[in-house]
Design a protein around this motif. Structure first.
Motif, mmCIF file in Angstrom:
data_model
loop_
_atom_site.group_PDB
_atom_site.id
_atom_site.type_symbol
_atom_site.label_atom_id
_atom_site.label_comp_id
_atom_site.label_asym_id
_atom_site.label_seq_id
_atom_site.Cartn_x
_atom_site.Cartn_y
_atom_site.Cartn_z
ATOM 1 N N ASP A 24 -9.071 2.515 6.105
ATOM 2 C CA ASP A 24 -9.901 1.973 7.474
ATOM 3 C C ASP A 24 -9.998 2.915 8.690
ATOM 4 O OD1 ASP A 24 -9.785 -0.529 6.044
ATOM 5 O OD2 ASP A 24 -8.009 -1.348 6.984
ATOM 6 N N THR A 83 0.851 -1.147 0.077
ATOM 7 C CA THR A 83 0.095 -0.011 0.025
ATOM 8 C C THR A 83 0.845 1.324 0.096
ATOM 9 O OG1 THR A 83 -0.135 -0.046 2.515
ATOM 10 C CG2 THR A 83 -1.890 -0.929 1.117
ATOM 11 N N ARG A 111 -12.394 4.394 -1.582
ATOM 12 C CA ARG A 111 -13.628 3.707 -0.903
ATOM 13 C C ARG A 111 -14.618 4.550 -0.577
ATOM 14 N NH1 ARG A 111 -11.970 0.985 4.285
ATOM 15 N NH2 ARG A 111 -10.385 -0.031 3.076
ATOM 16 N N ASP A 140 -8.110 -1.322 -0.521
ATOM 17 C CA ASP A 140 -7.535 -1.736 0.594
ATOM 18 C C ASP A 140 -6.460 -0.841 0.834
ATOM 19 O OD1 ASP A 140 -6.993 -3.582 2.532
ATOM 20 O OD2 ASP A 140 -5.802 -4.878 1.221
#
Length: 154
Positions: free
Chosen positions: A51, A7, A14, A46
């Motif tokens: 997140d 990453t 997202r 991802d």
């Protein structure tokens, strides 16, 4: 924060309730943040920062001050964006306050215009939280309203 080899570079995006967040990452540093209408077809969903953004949008306080950003901006804008980065979660300040925090004259029209230009050209909104400044910014108005609502808990 070290995102890791999978990453550390690319385009990541997202859909969250209320907005789409897109990150551009190079060498482990965030180089761009935008809020497109849809997730780009070539974006990976991802990434650990996505997140964290999700948790933040769900109401978890996060200053994002540990996120490494690459500010490729004019020198006159750097201290301004660094001052914005220090505005605490949940607070809203004036353009004049940012001018003072950046060492500029809050009564000088040219200095205030420089602050406003830096805010409008902010390449990494959210991580340089221009939504916490009452004035122009790179974050779209509807996203500003969402982020302020999240930070106020309402």
């Amino acid at each position: 924060m070290s995102p890791g080899p999978a990453t550390d570079a690319g385009v990541f995006a997202r859909t969250f309730e209320g907005c789409v967040v897109e990150l551009g990452v190079a060498s482990g540093r965030v180089v761009g943040v935008s809020f497109p209408d849809d997730v780009p077809a070539d974006a990976d969903s991802d990434h650990p920062l996505l997140d964290r953004i999700g948790a933040y949008l769900d109401g978890e306080a996060d200053q994002f001050d540990d996120v490494q950003v690459a500010l490729t901006v004019p020198t006159s804008h750097r201290s301004i964006l660094e001052a914005v980065r220090n505005v605490p979660h949940g607070e809203t300040v004036s353009v004049a306050r940012i001018a003072r925090l950046a060492g500029l004259d809050d009564e000088d029209d040219d200095d205030l215009r420089t602050v406003e230009a830096a805010l409008r050209e902010n390449p990494v909104p959210l991580f340089v939280p221009d939504h916490r400044v009452e004035g122009p910014g790179a974050t779209p108005d509807e996203v500003v309203r969402l982020l302020r609502s999240v930070e106020s808990g309402s």
